[in-house]
Design a protein around this motif. Structure first.
Motif, short mmCIF file in Angstrom:
data_model
loop_
_atom_site.label_atom_id
_atom_site.label_comp_id
_atom_site.label_asym_id
_atom_site.label_seq_id
_atom_site.Cartn_x
_atom_site.Cartn_y
_atom_site.Cartn_z
N SER A 36 0.84 -1.20 0.00
CA SER A 36 0.00 0.00 0.00
C SER A 36 0.87 1.25 0.00
N ALA A 69 -0.87 4.15 0.74
CA ALA A 69 -1.75 5.05 1.48
C ALA A 69 -0.99 5.68 2.64
N THR A 87 7.88 2.58 -4.03
CA THR A 87 6.79 3.30 -4.70
C THR A 87 6.26 2.44 -5.85
N THR A 133 -0.36 0.65 -6.65
CA THR A 133 -1.28 1.69 -7.11
C THR A 133 -1.00 1.91 -8.60
N ASP A 135 -2.53 3.14 -11.26
CA ASP A 135 -2.83 4.40 -11.94
C ASP A 135 -1.84 5.47 -11.48
N ARG A 153 -1.77 8.79 -11.68
CA ARG A 153 -2.29 9.96 -10.95
C ARG A 153 -2.64 9.59 -9.52
N SER A 154 -3.19 8.40 -9.34
CA SER A 154 -3.52 7.95 -7.98
C SER A 154 -2.26 7.72 -7.17
N ARG A 155 -1.21 7.23 -7.83
CA ARG A 155 0.06 7.00 -7.14
C ARG A 155 0.68 8.32 -6.69
N ALA A 175 -0.91 11.11 -6.16
CA ALA A 175 -1.76 11.66 -5.11
C ALA A 175 -1.47 10.99 -3.77
N ALA A 176 -1.26 9.69 -3.81
CA ALA A 176 -0.96 8.97 -2.57
C ALA A 176 0.35 9.48 -1.96
N SER A 194 0.14 12.76 -0.33
CA SER A 194 -0.63 12.77 0.91
C SER A 194 0.15 12.24 2.11
#
Length: 232
Positions: free
Chosen positions: A53, A55, A77, A82, A84, A86-88, A90-91, A94
């Motif tokens: 993960s 997250a 990483t 993850t 996608d 863009r999702s990676r 973004a994660a 965050s």
């Protein structure tokens, strides 16, 4: 740095009982690996089911736990957790607890963007180079001298001498860490020792000791790896 411990990787406890998933397990394996002589920890943050993960909550748990070892801590990483891009991104954006370094696999789409985001956040980057093509993409990115090291990774289905194809591609002034996975693991580590460069070992790369017996945990593997270095 001579040796880094990769304490879990994408493995789950179904593959080996000592693969750490929870904070307590990651802490215990990190402490044991560092006590055995590992100078850094590479950890894959985990979902409760043991899968990887990126997250923020899982990265924070893994990094805080691994820091019990008292050595620098890095995370993956890997796009498999993850897929996608863009999702990676973004994660990673965050993350509330930052590792000391993170590995970026240069054969994956968006590697340069992932690396740049990490650098912008103050996280050191090690370039994961699995193939000659990936190494060339890394060189073309212009980020090679901003990475703390080139992480040359001989894959389980490749012969150990692939290392000699990758080593000449690393430019002067960039540190190298060379390691193998699976069947090539110990032979590649011996190449690293003979070349005087860093390597890594742990349950991510091998469940077996050099004699073919099962390792009890990461500390066993670190102890065996350092014995190989001393033998050179």
């Amino acid at each position: 740095m001579k040796l880094k411990a990769c304490i879990n990787g994408p493995r789950t406890p179904d593959e080996h009982h000592a693969v750490p998933v929870t904070a307590a397990q990651i802490s215990a394996e990190s402490v044991a690996a560092a006590a055995a002589g590992a100078e850094a920890i590479h950890v894959h943050p985990k979902n409760p089911d043991g899968t990887d993960s990126l997250a923020a909550e899982h990265v924070a748990t893994a990094v805080n736990a691994a820091r019990a070892g008292g050595v620098p801590v890095g995370v993956t990483t890997g796009a498999w957790s993850t897929p996608d891009l863009r999702s990676r991104l973004a994660a990673i954006a965050s993350w509330t607890v930052l590792p000391d370094f993170a590995s970026v696999n240069w054969h994956e789409d968006g590697a340069a963007e992932v690396a740049q985001l990490l650098l912008d956040r103050g996280v050191d980057v090690e370039a994961g180079l699995w193939t000659v093509d990936a190494a060339r993409r890394w060189l073309e990115s212009g980020l090679q001298h901003r990475c703390i090291r080139a992480l040359l990774e001989v894959q389980p289905d490749a012969a150990a001498d692939v290392a000699y194809d990758l080593l000449p591609l690393v430019p002067a002034g960039v540190d190298v860490l060379l390691h193998g996975q699976g069947p090539s693991c110990w032979e590649v580590l011996r190449i690293a020792a003979a070349e005087g460069i860093a390597s890594r070992i742990g349950l991510e790369d091998s469940l077996l000791l050099p004699d073919g017996s099962s390792a009890r945990g990461n500390a066993d593997l670190v102890t065996a790896a350092l014995a190989e270095f001393r033998g050179r």
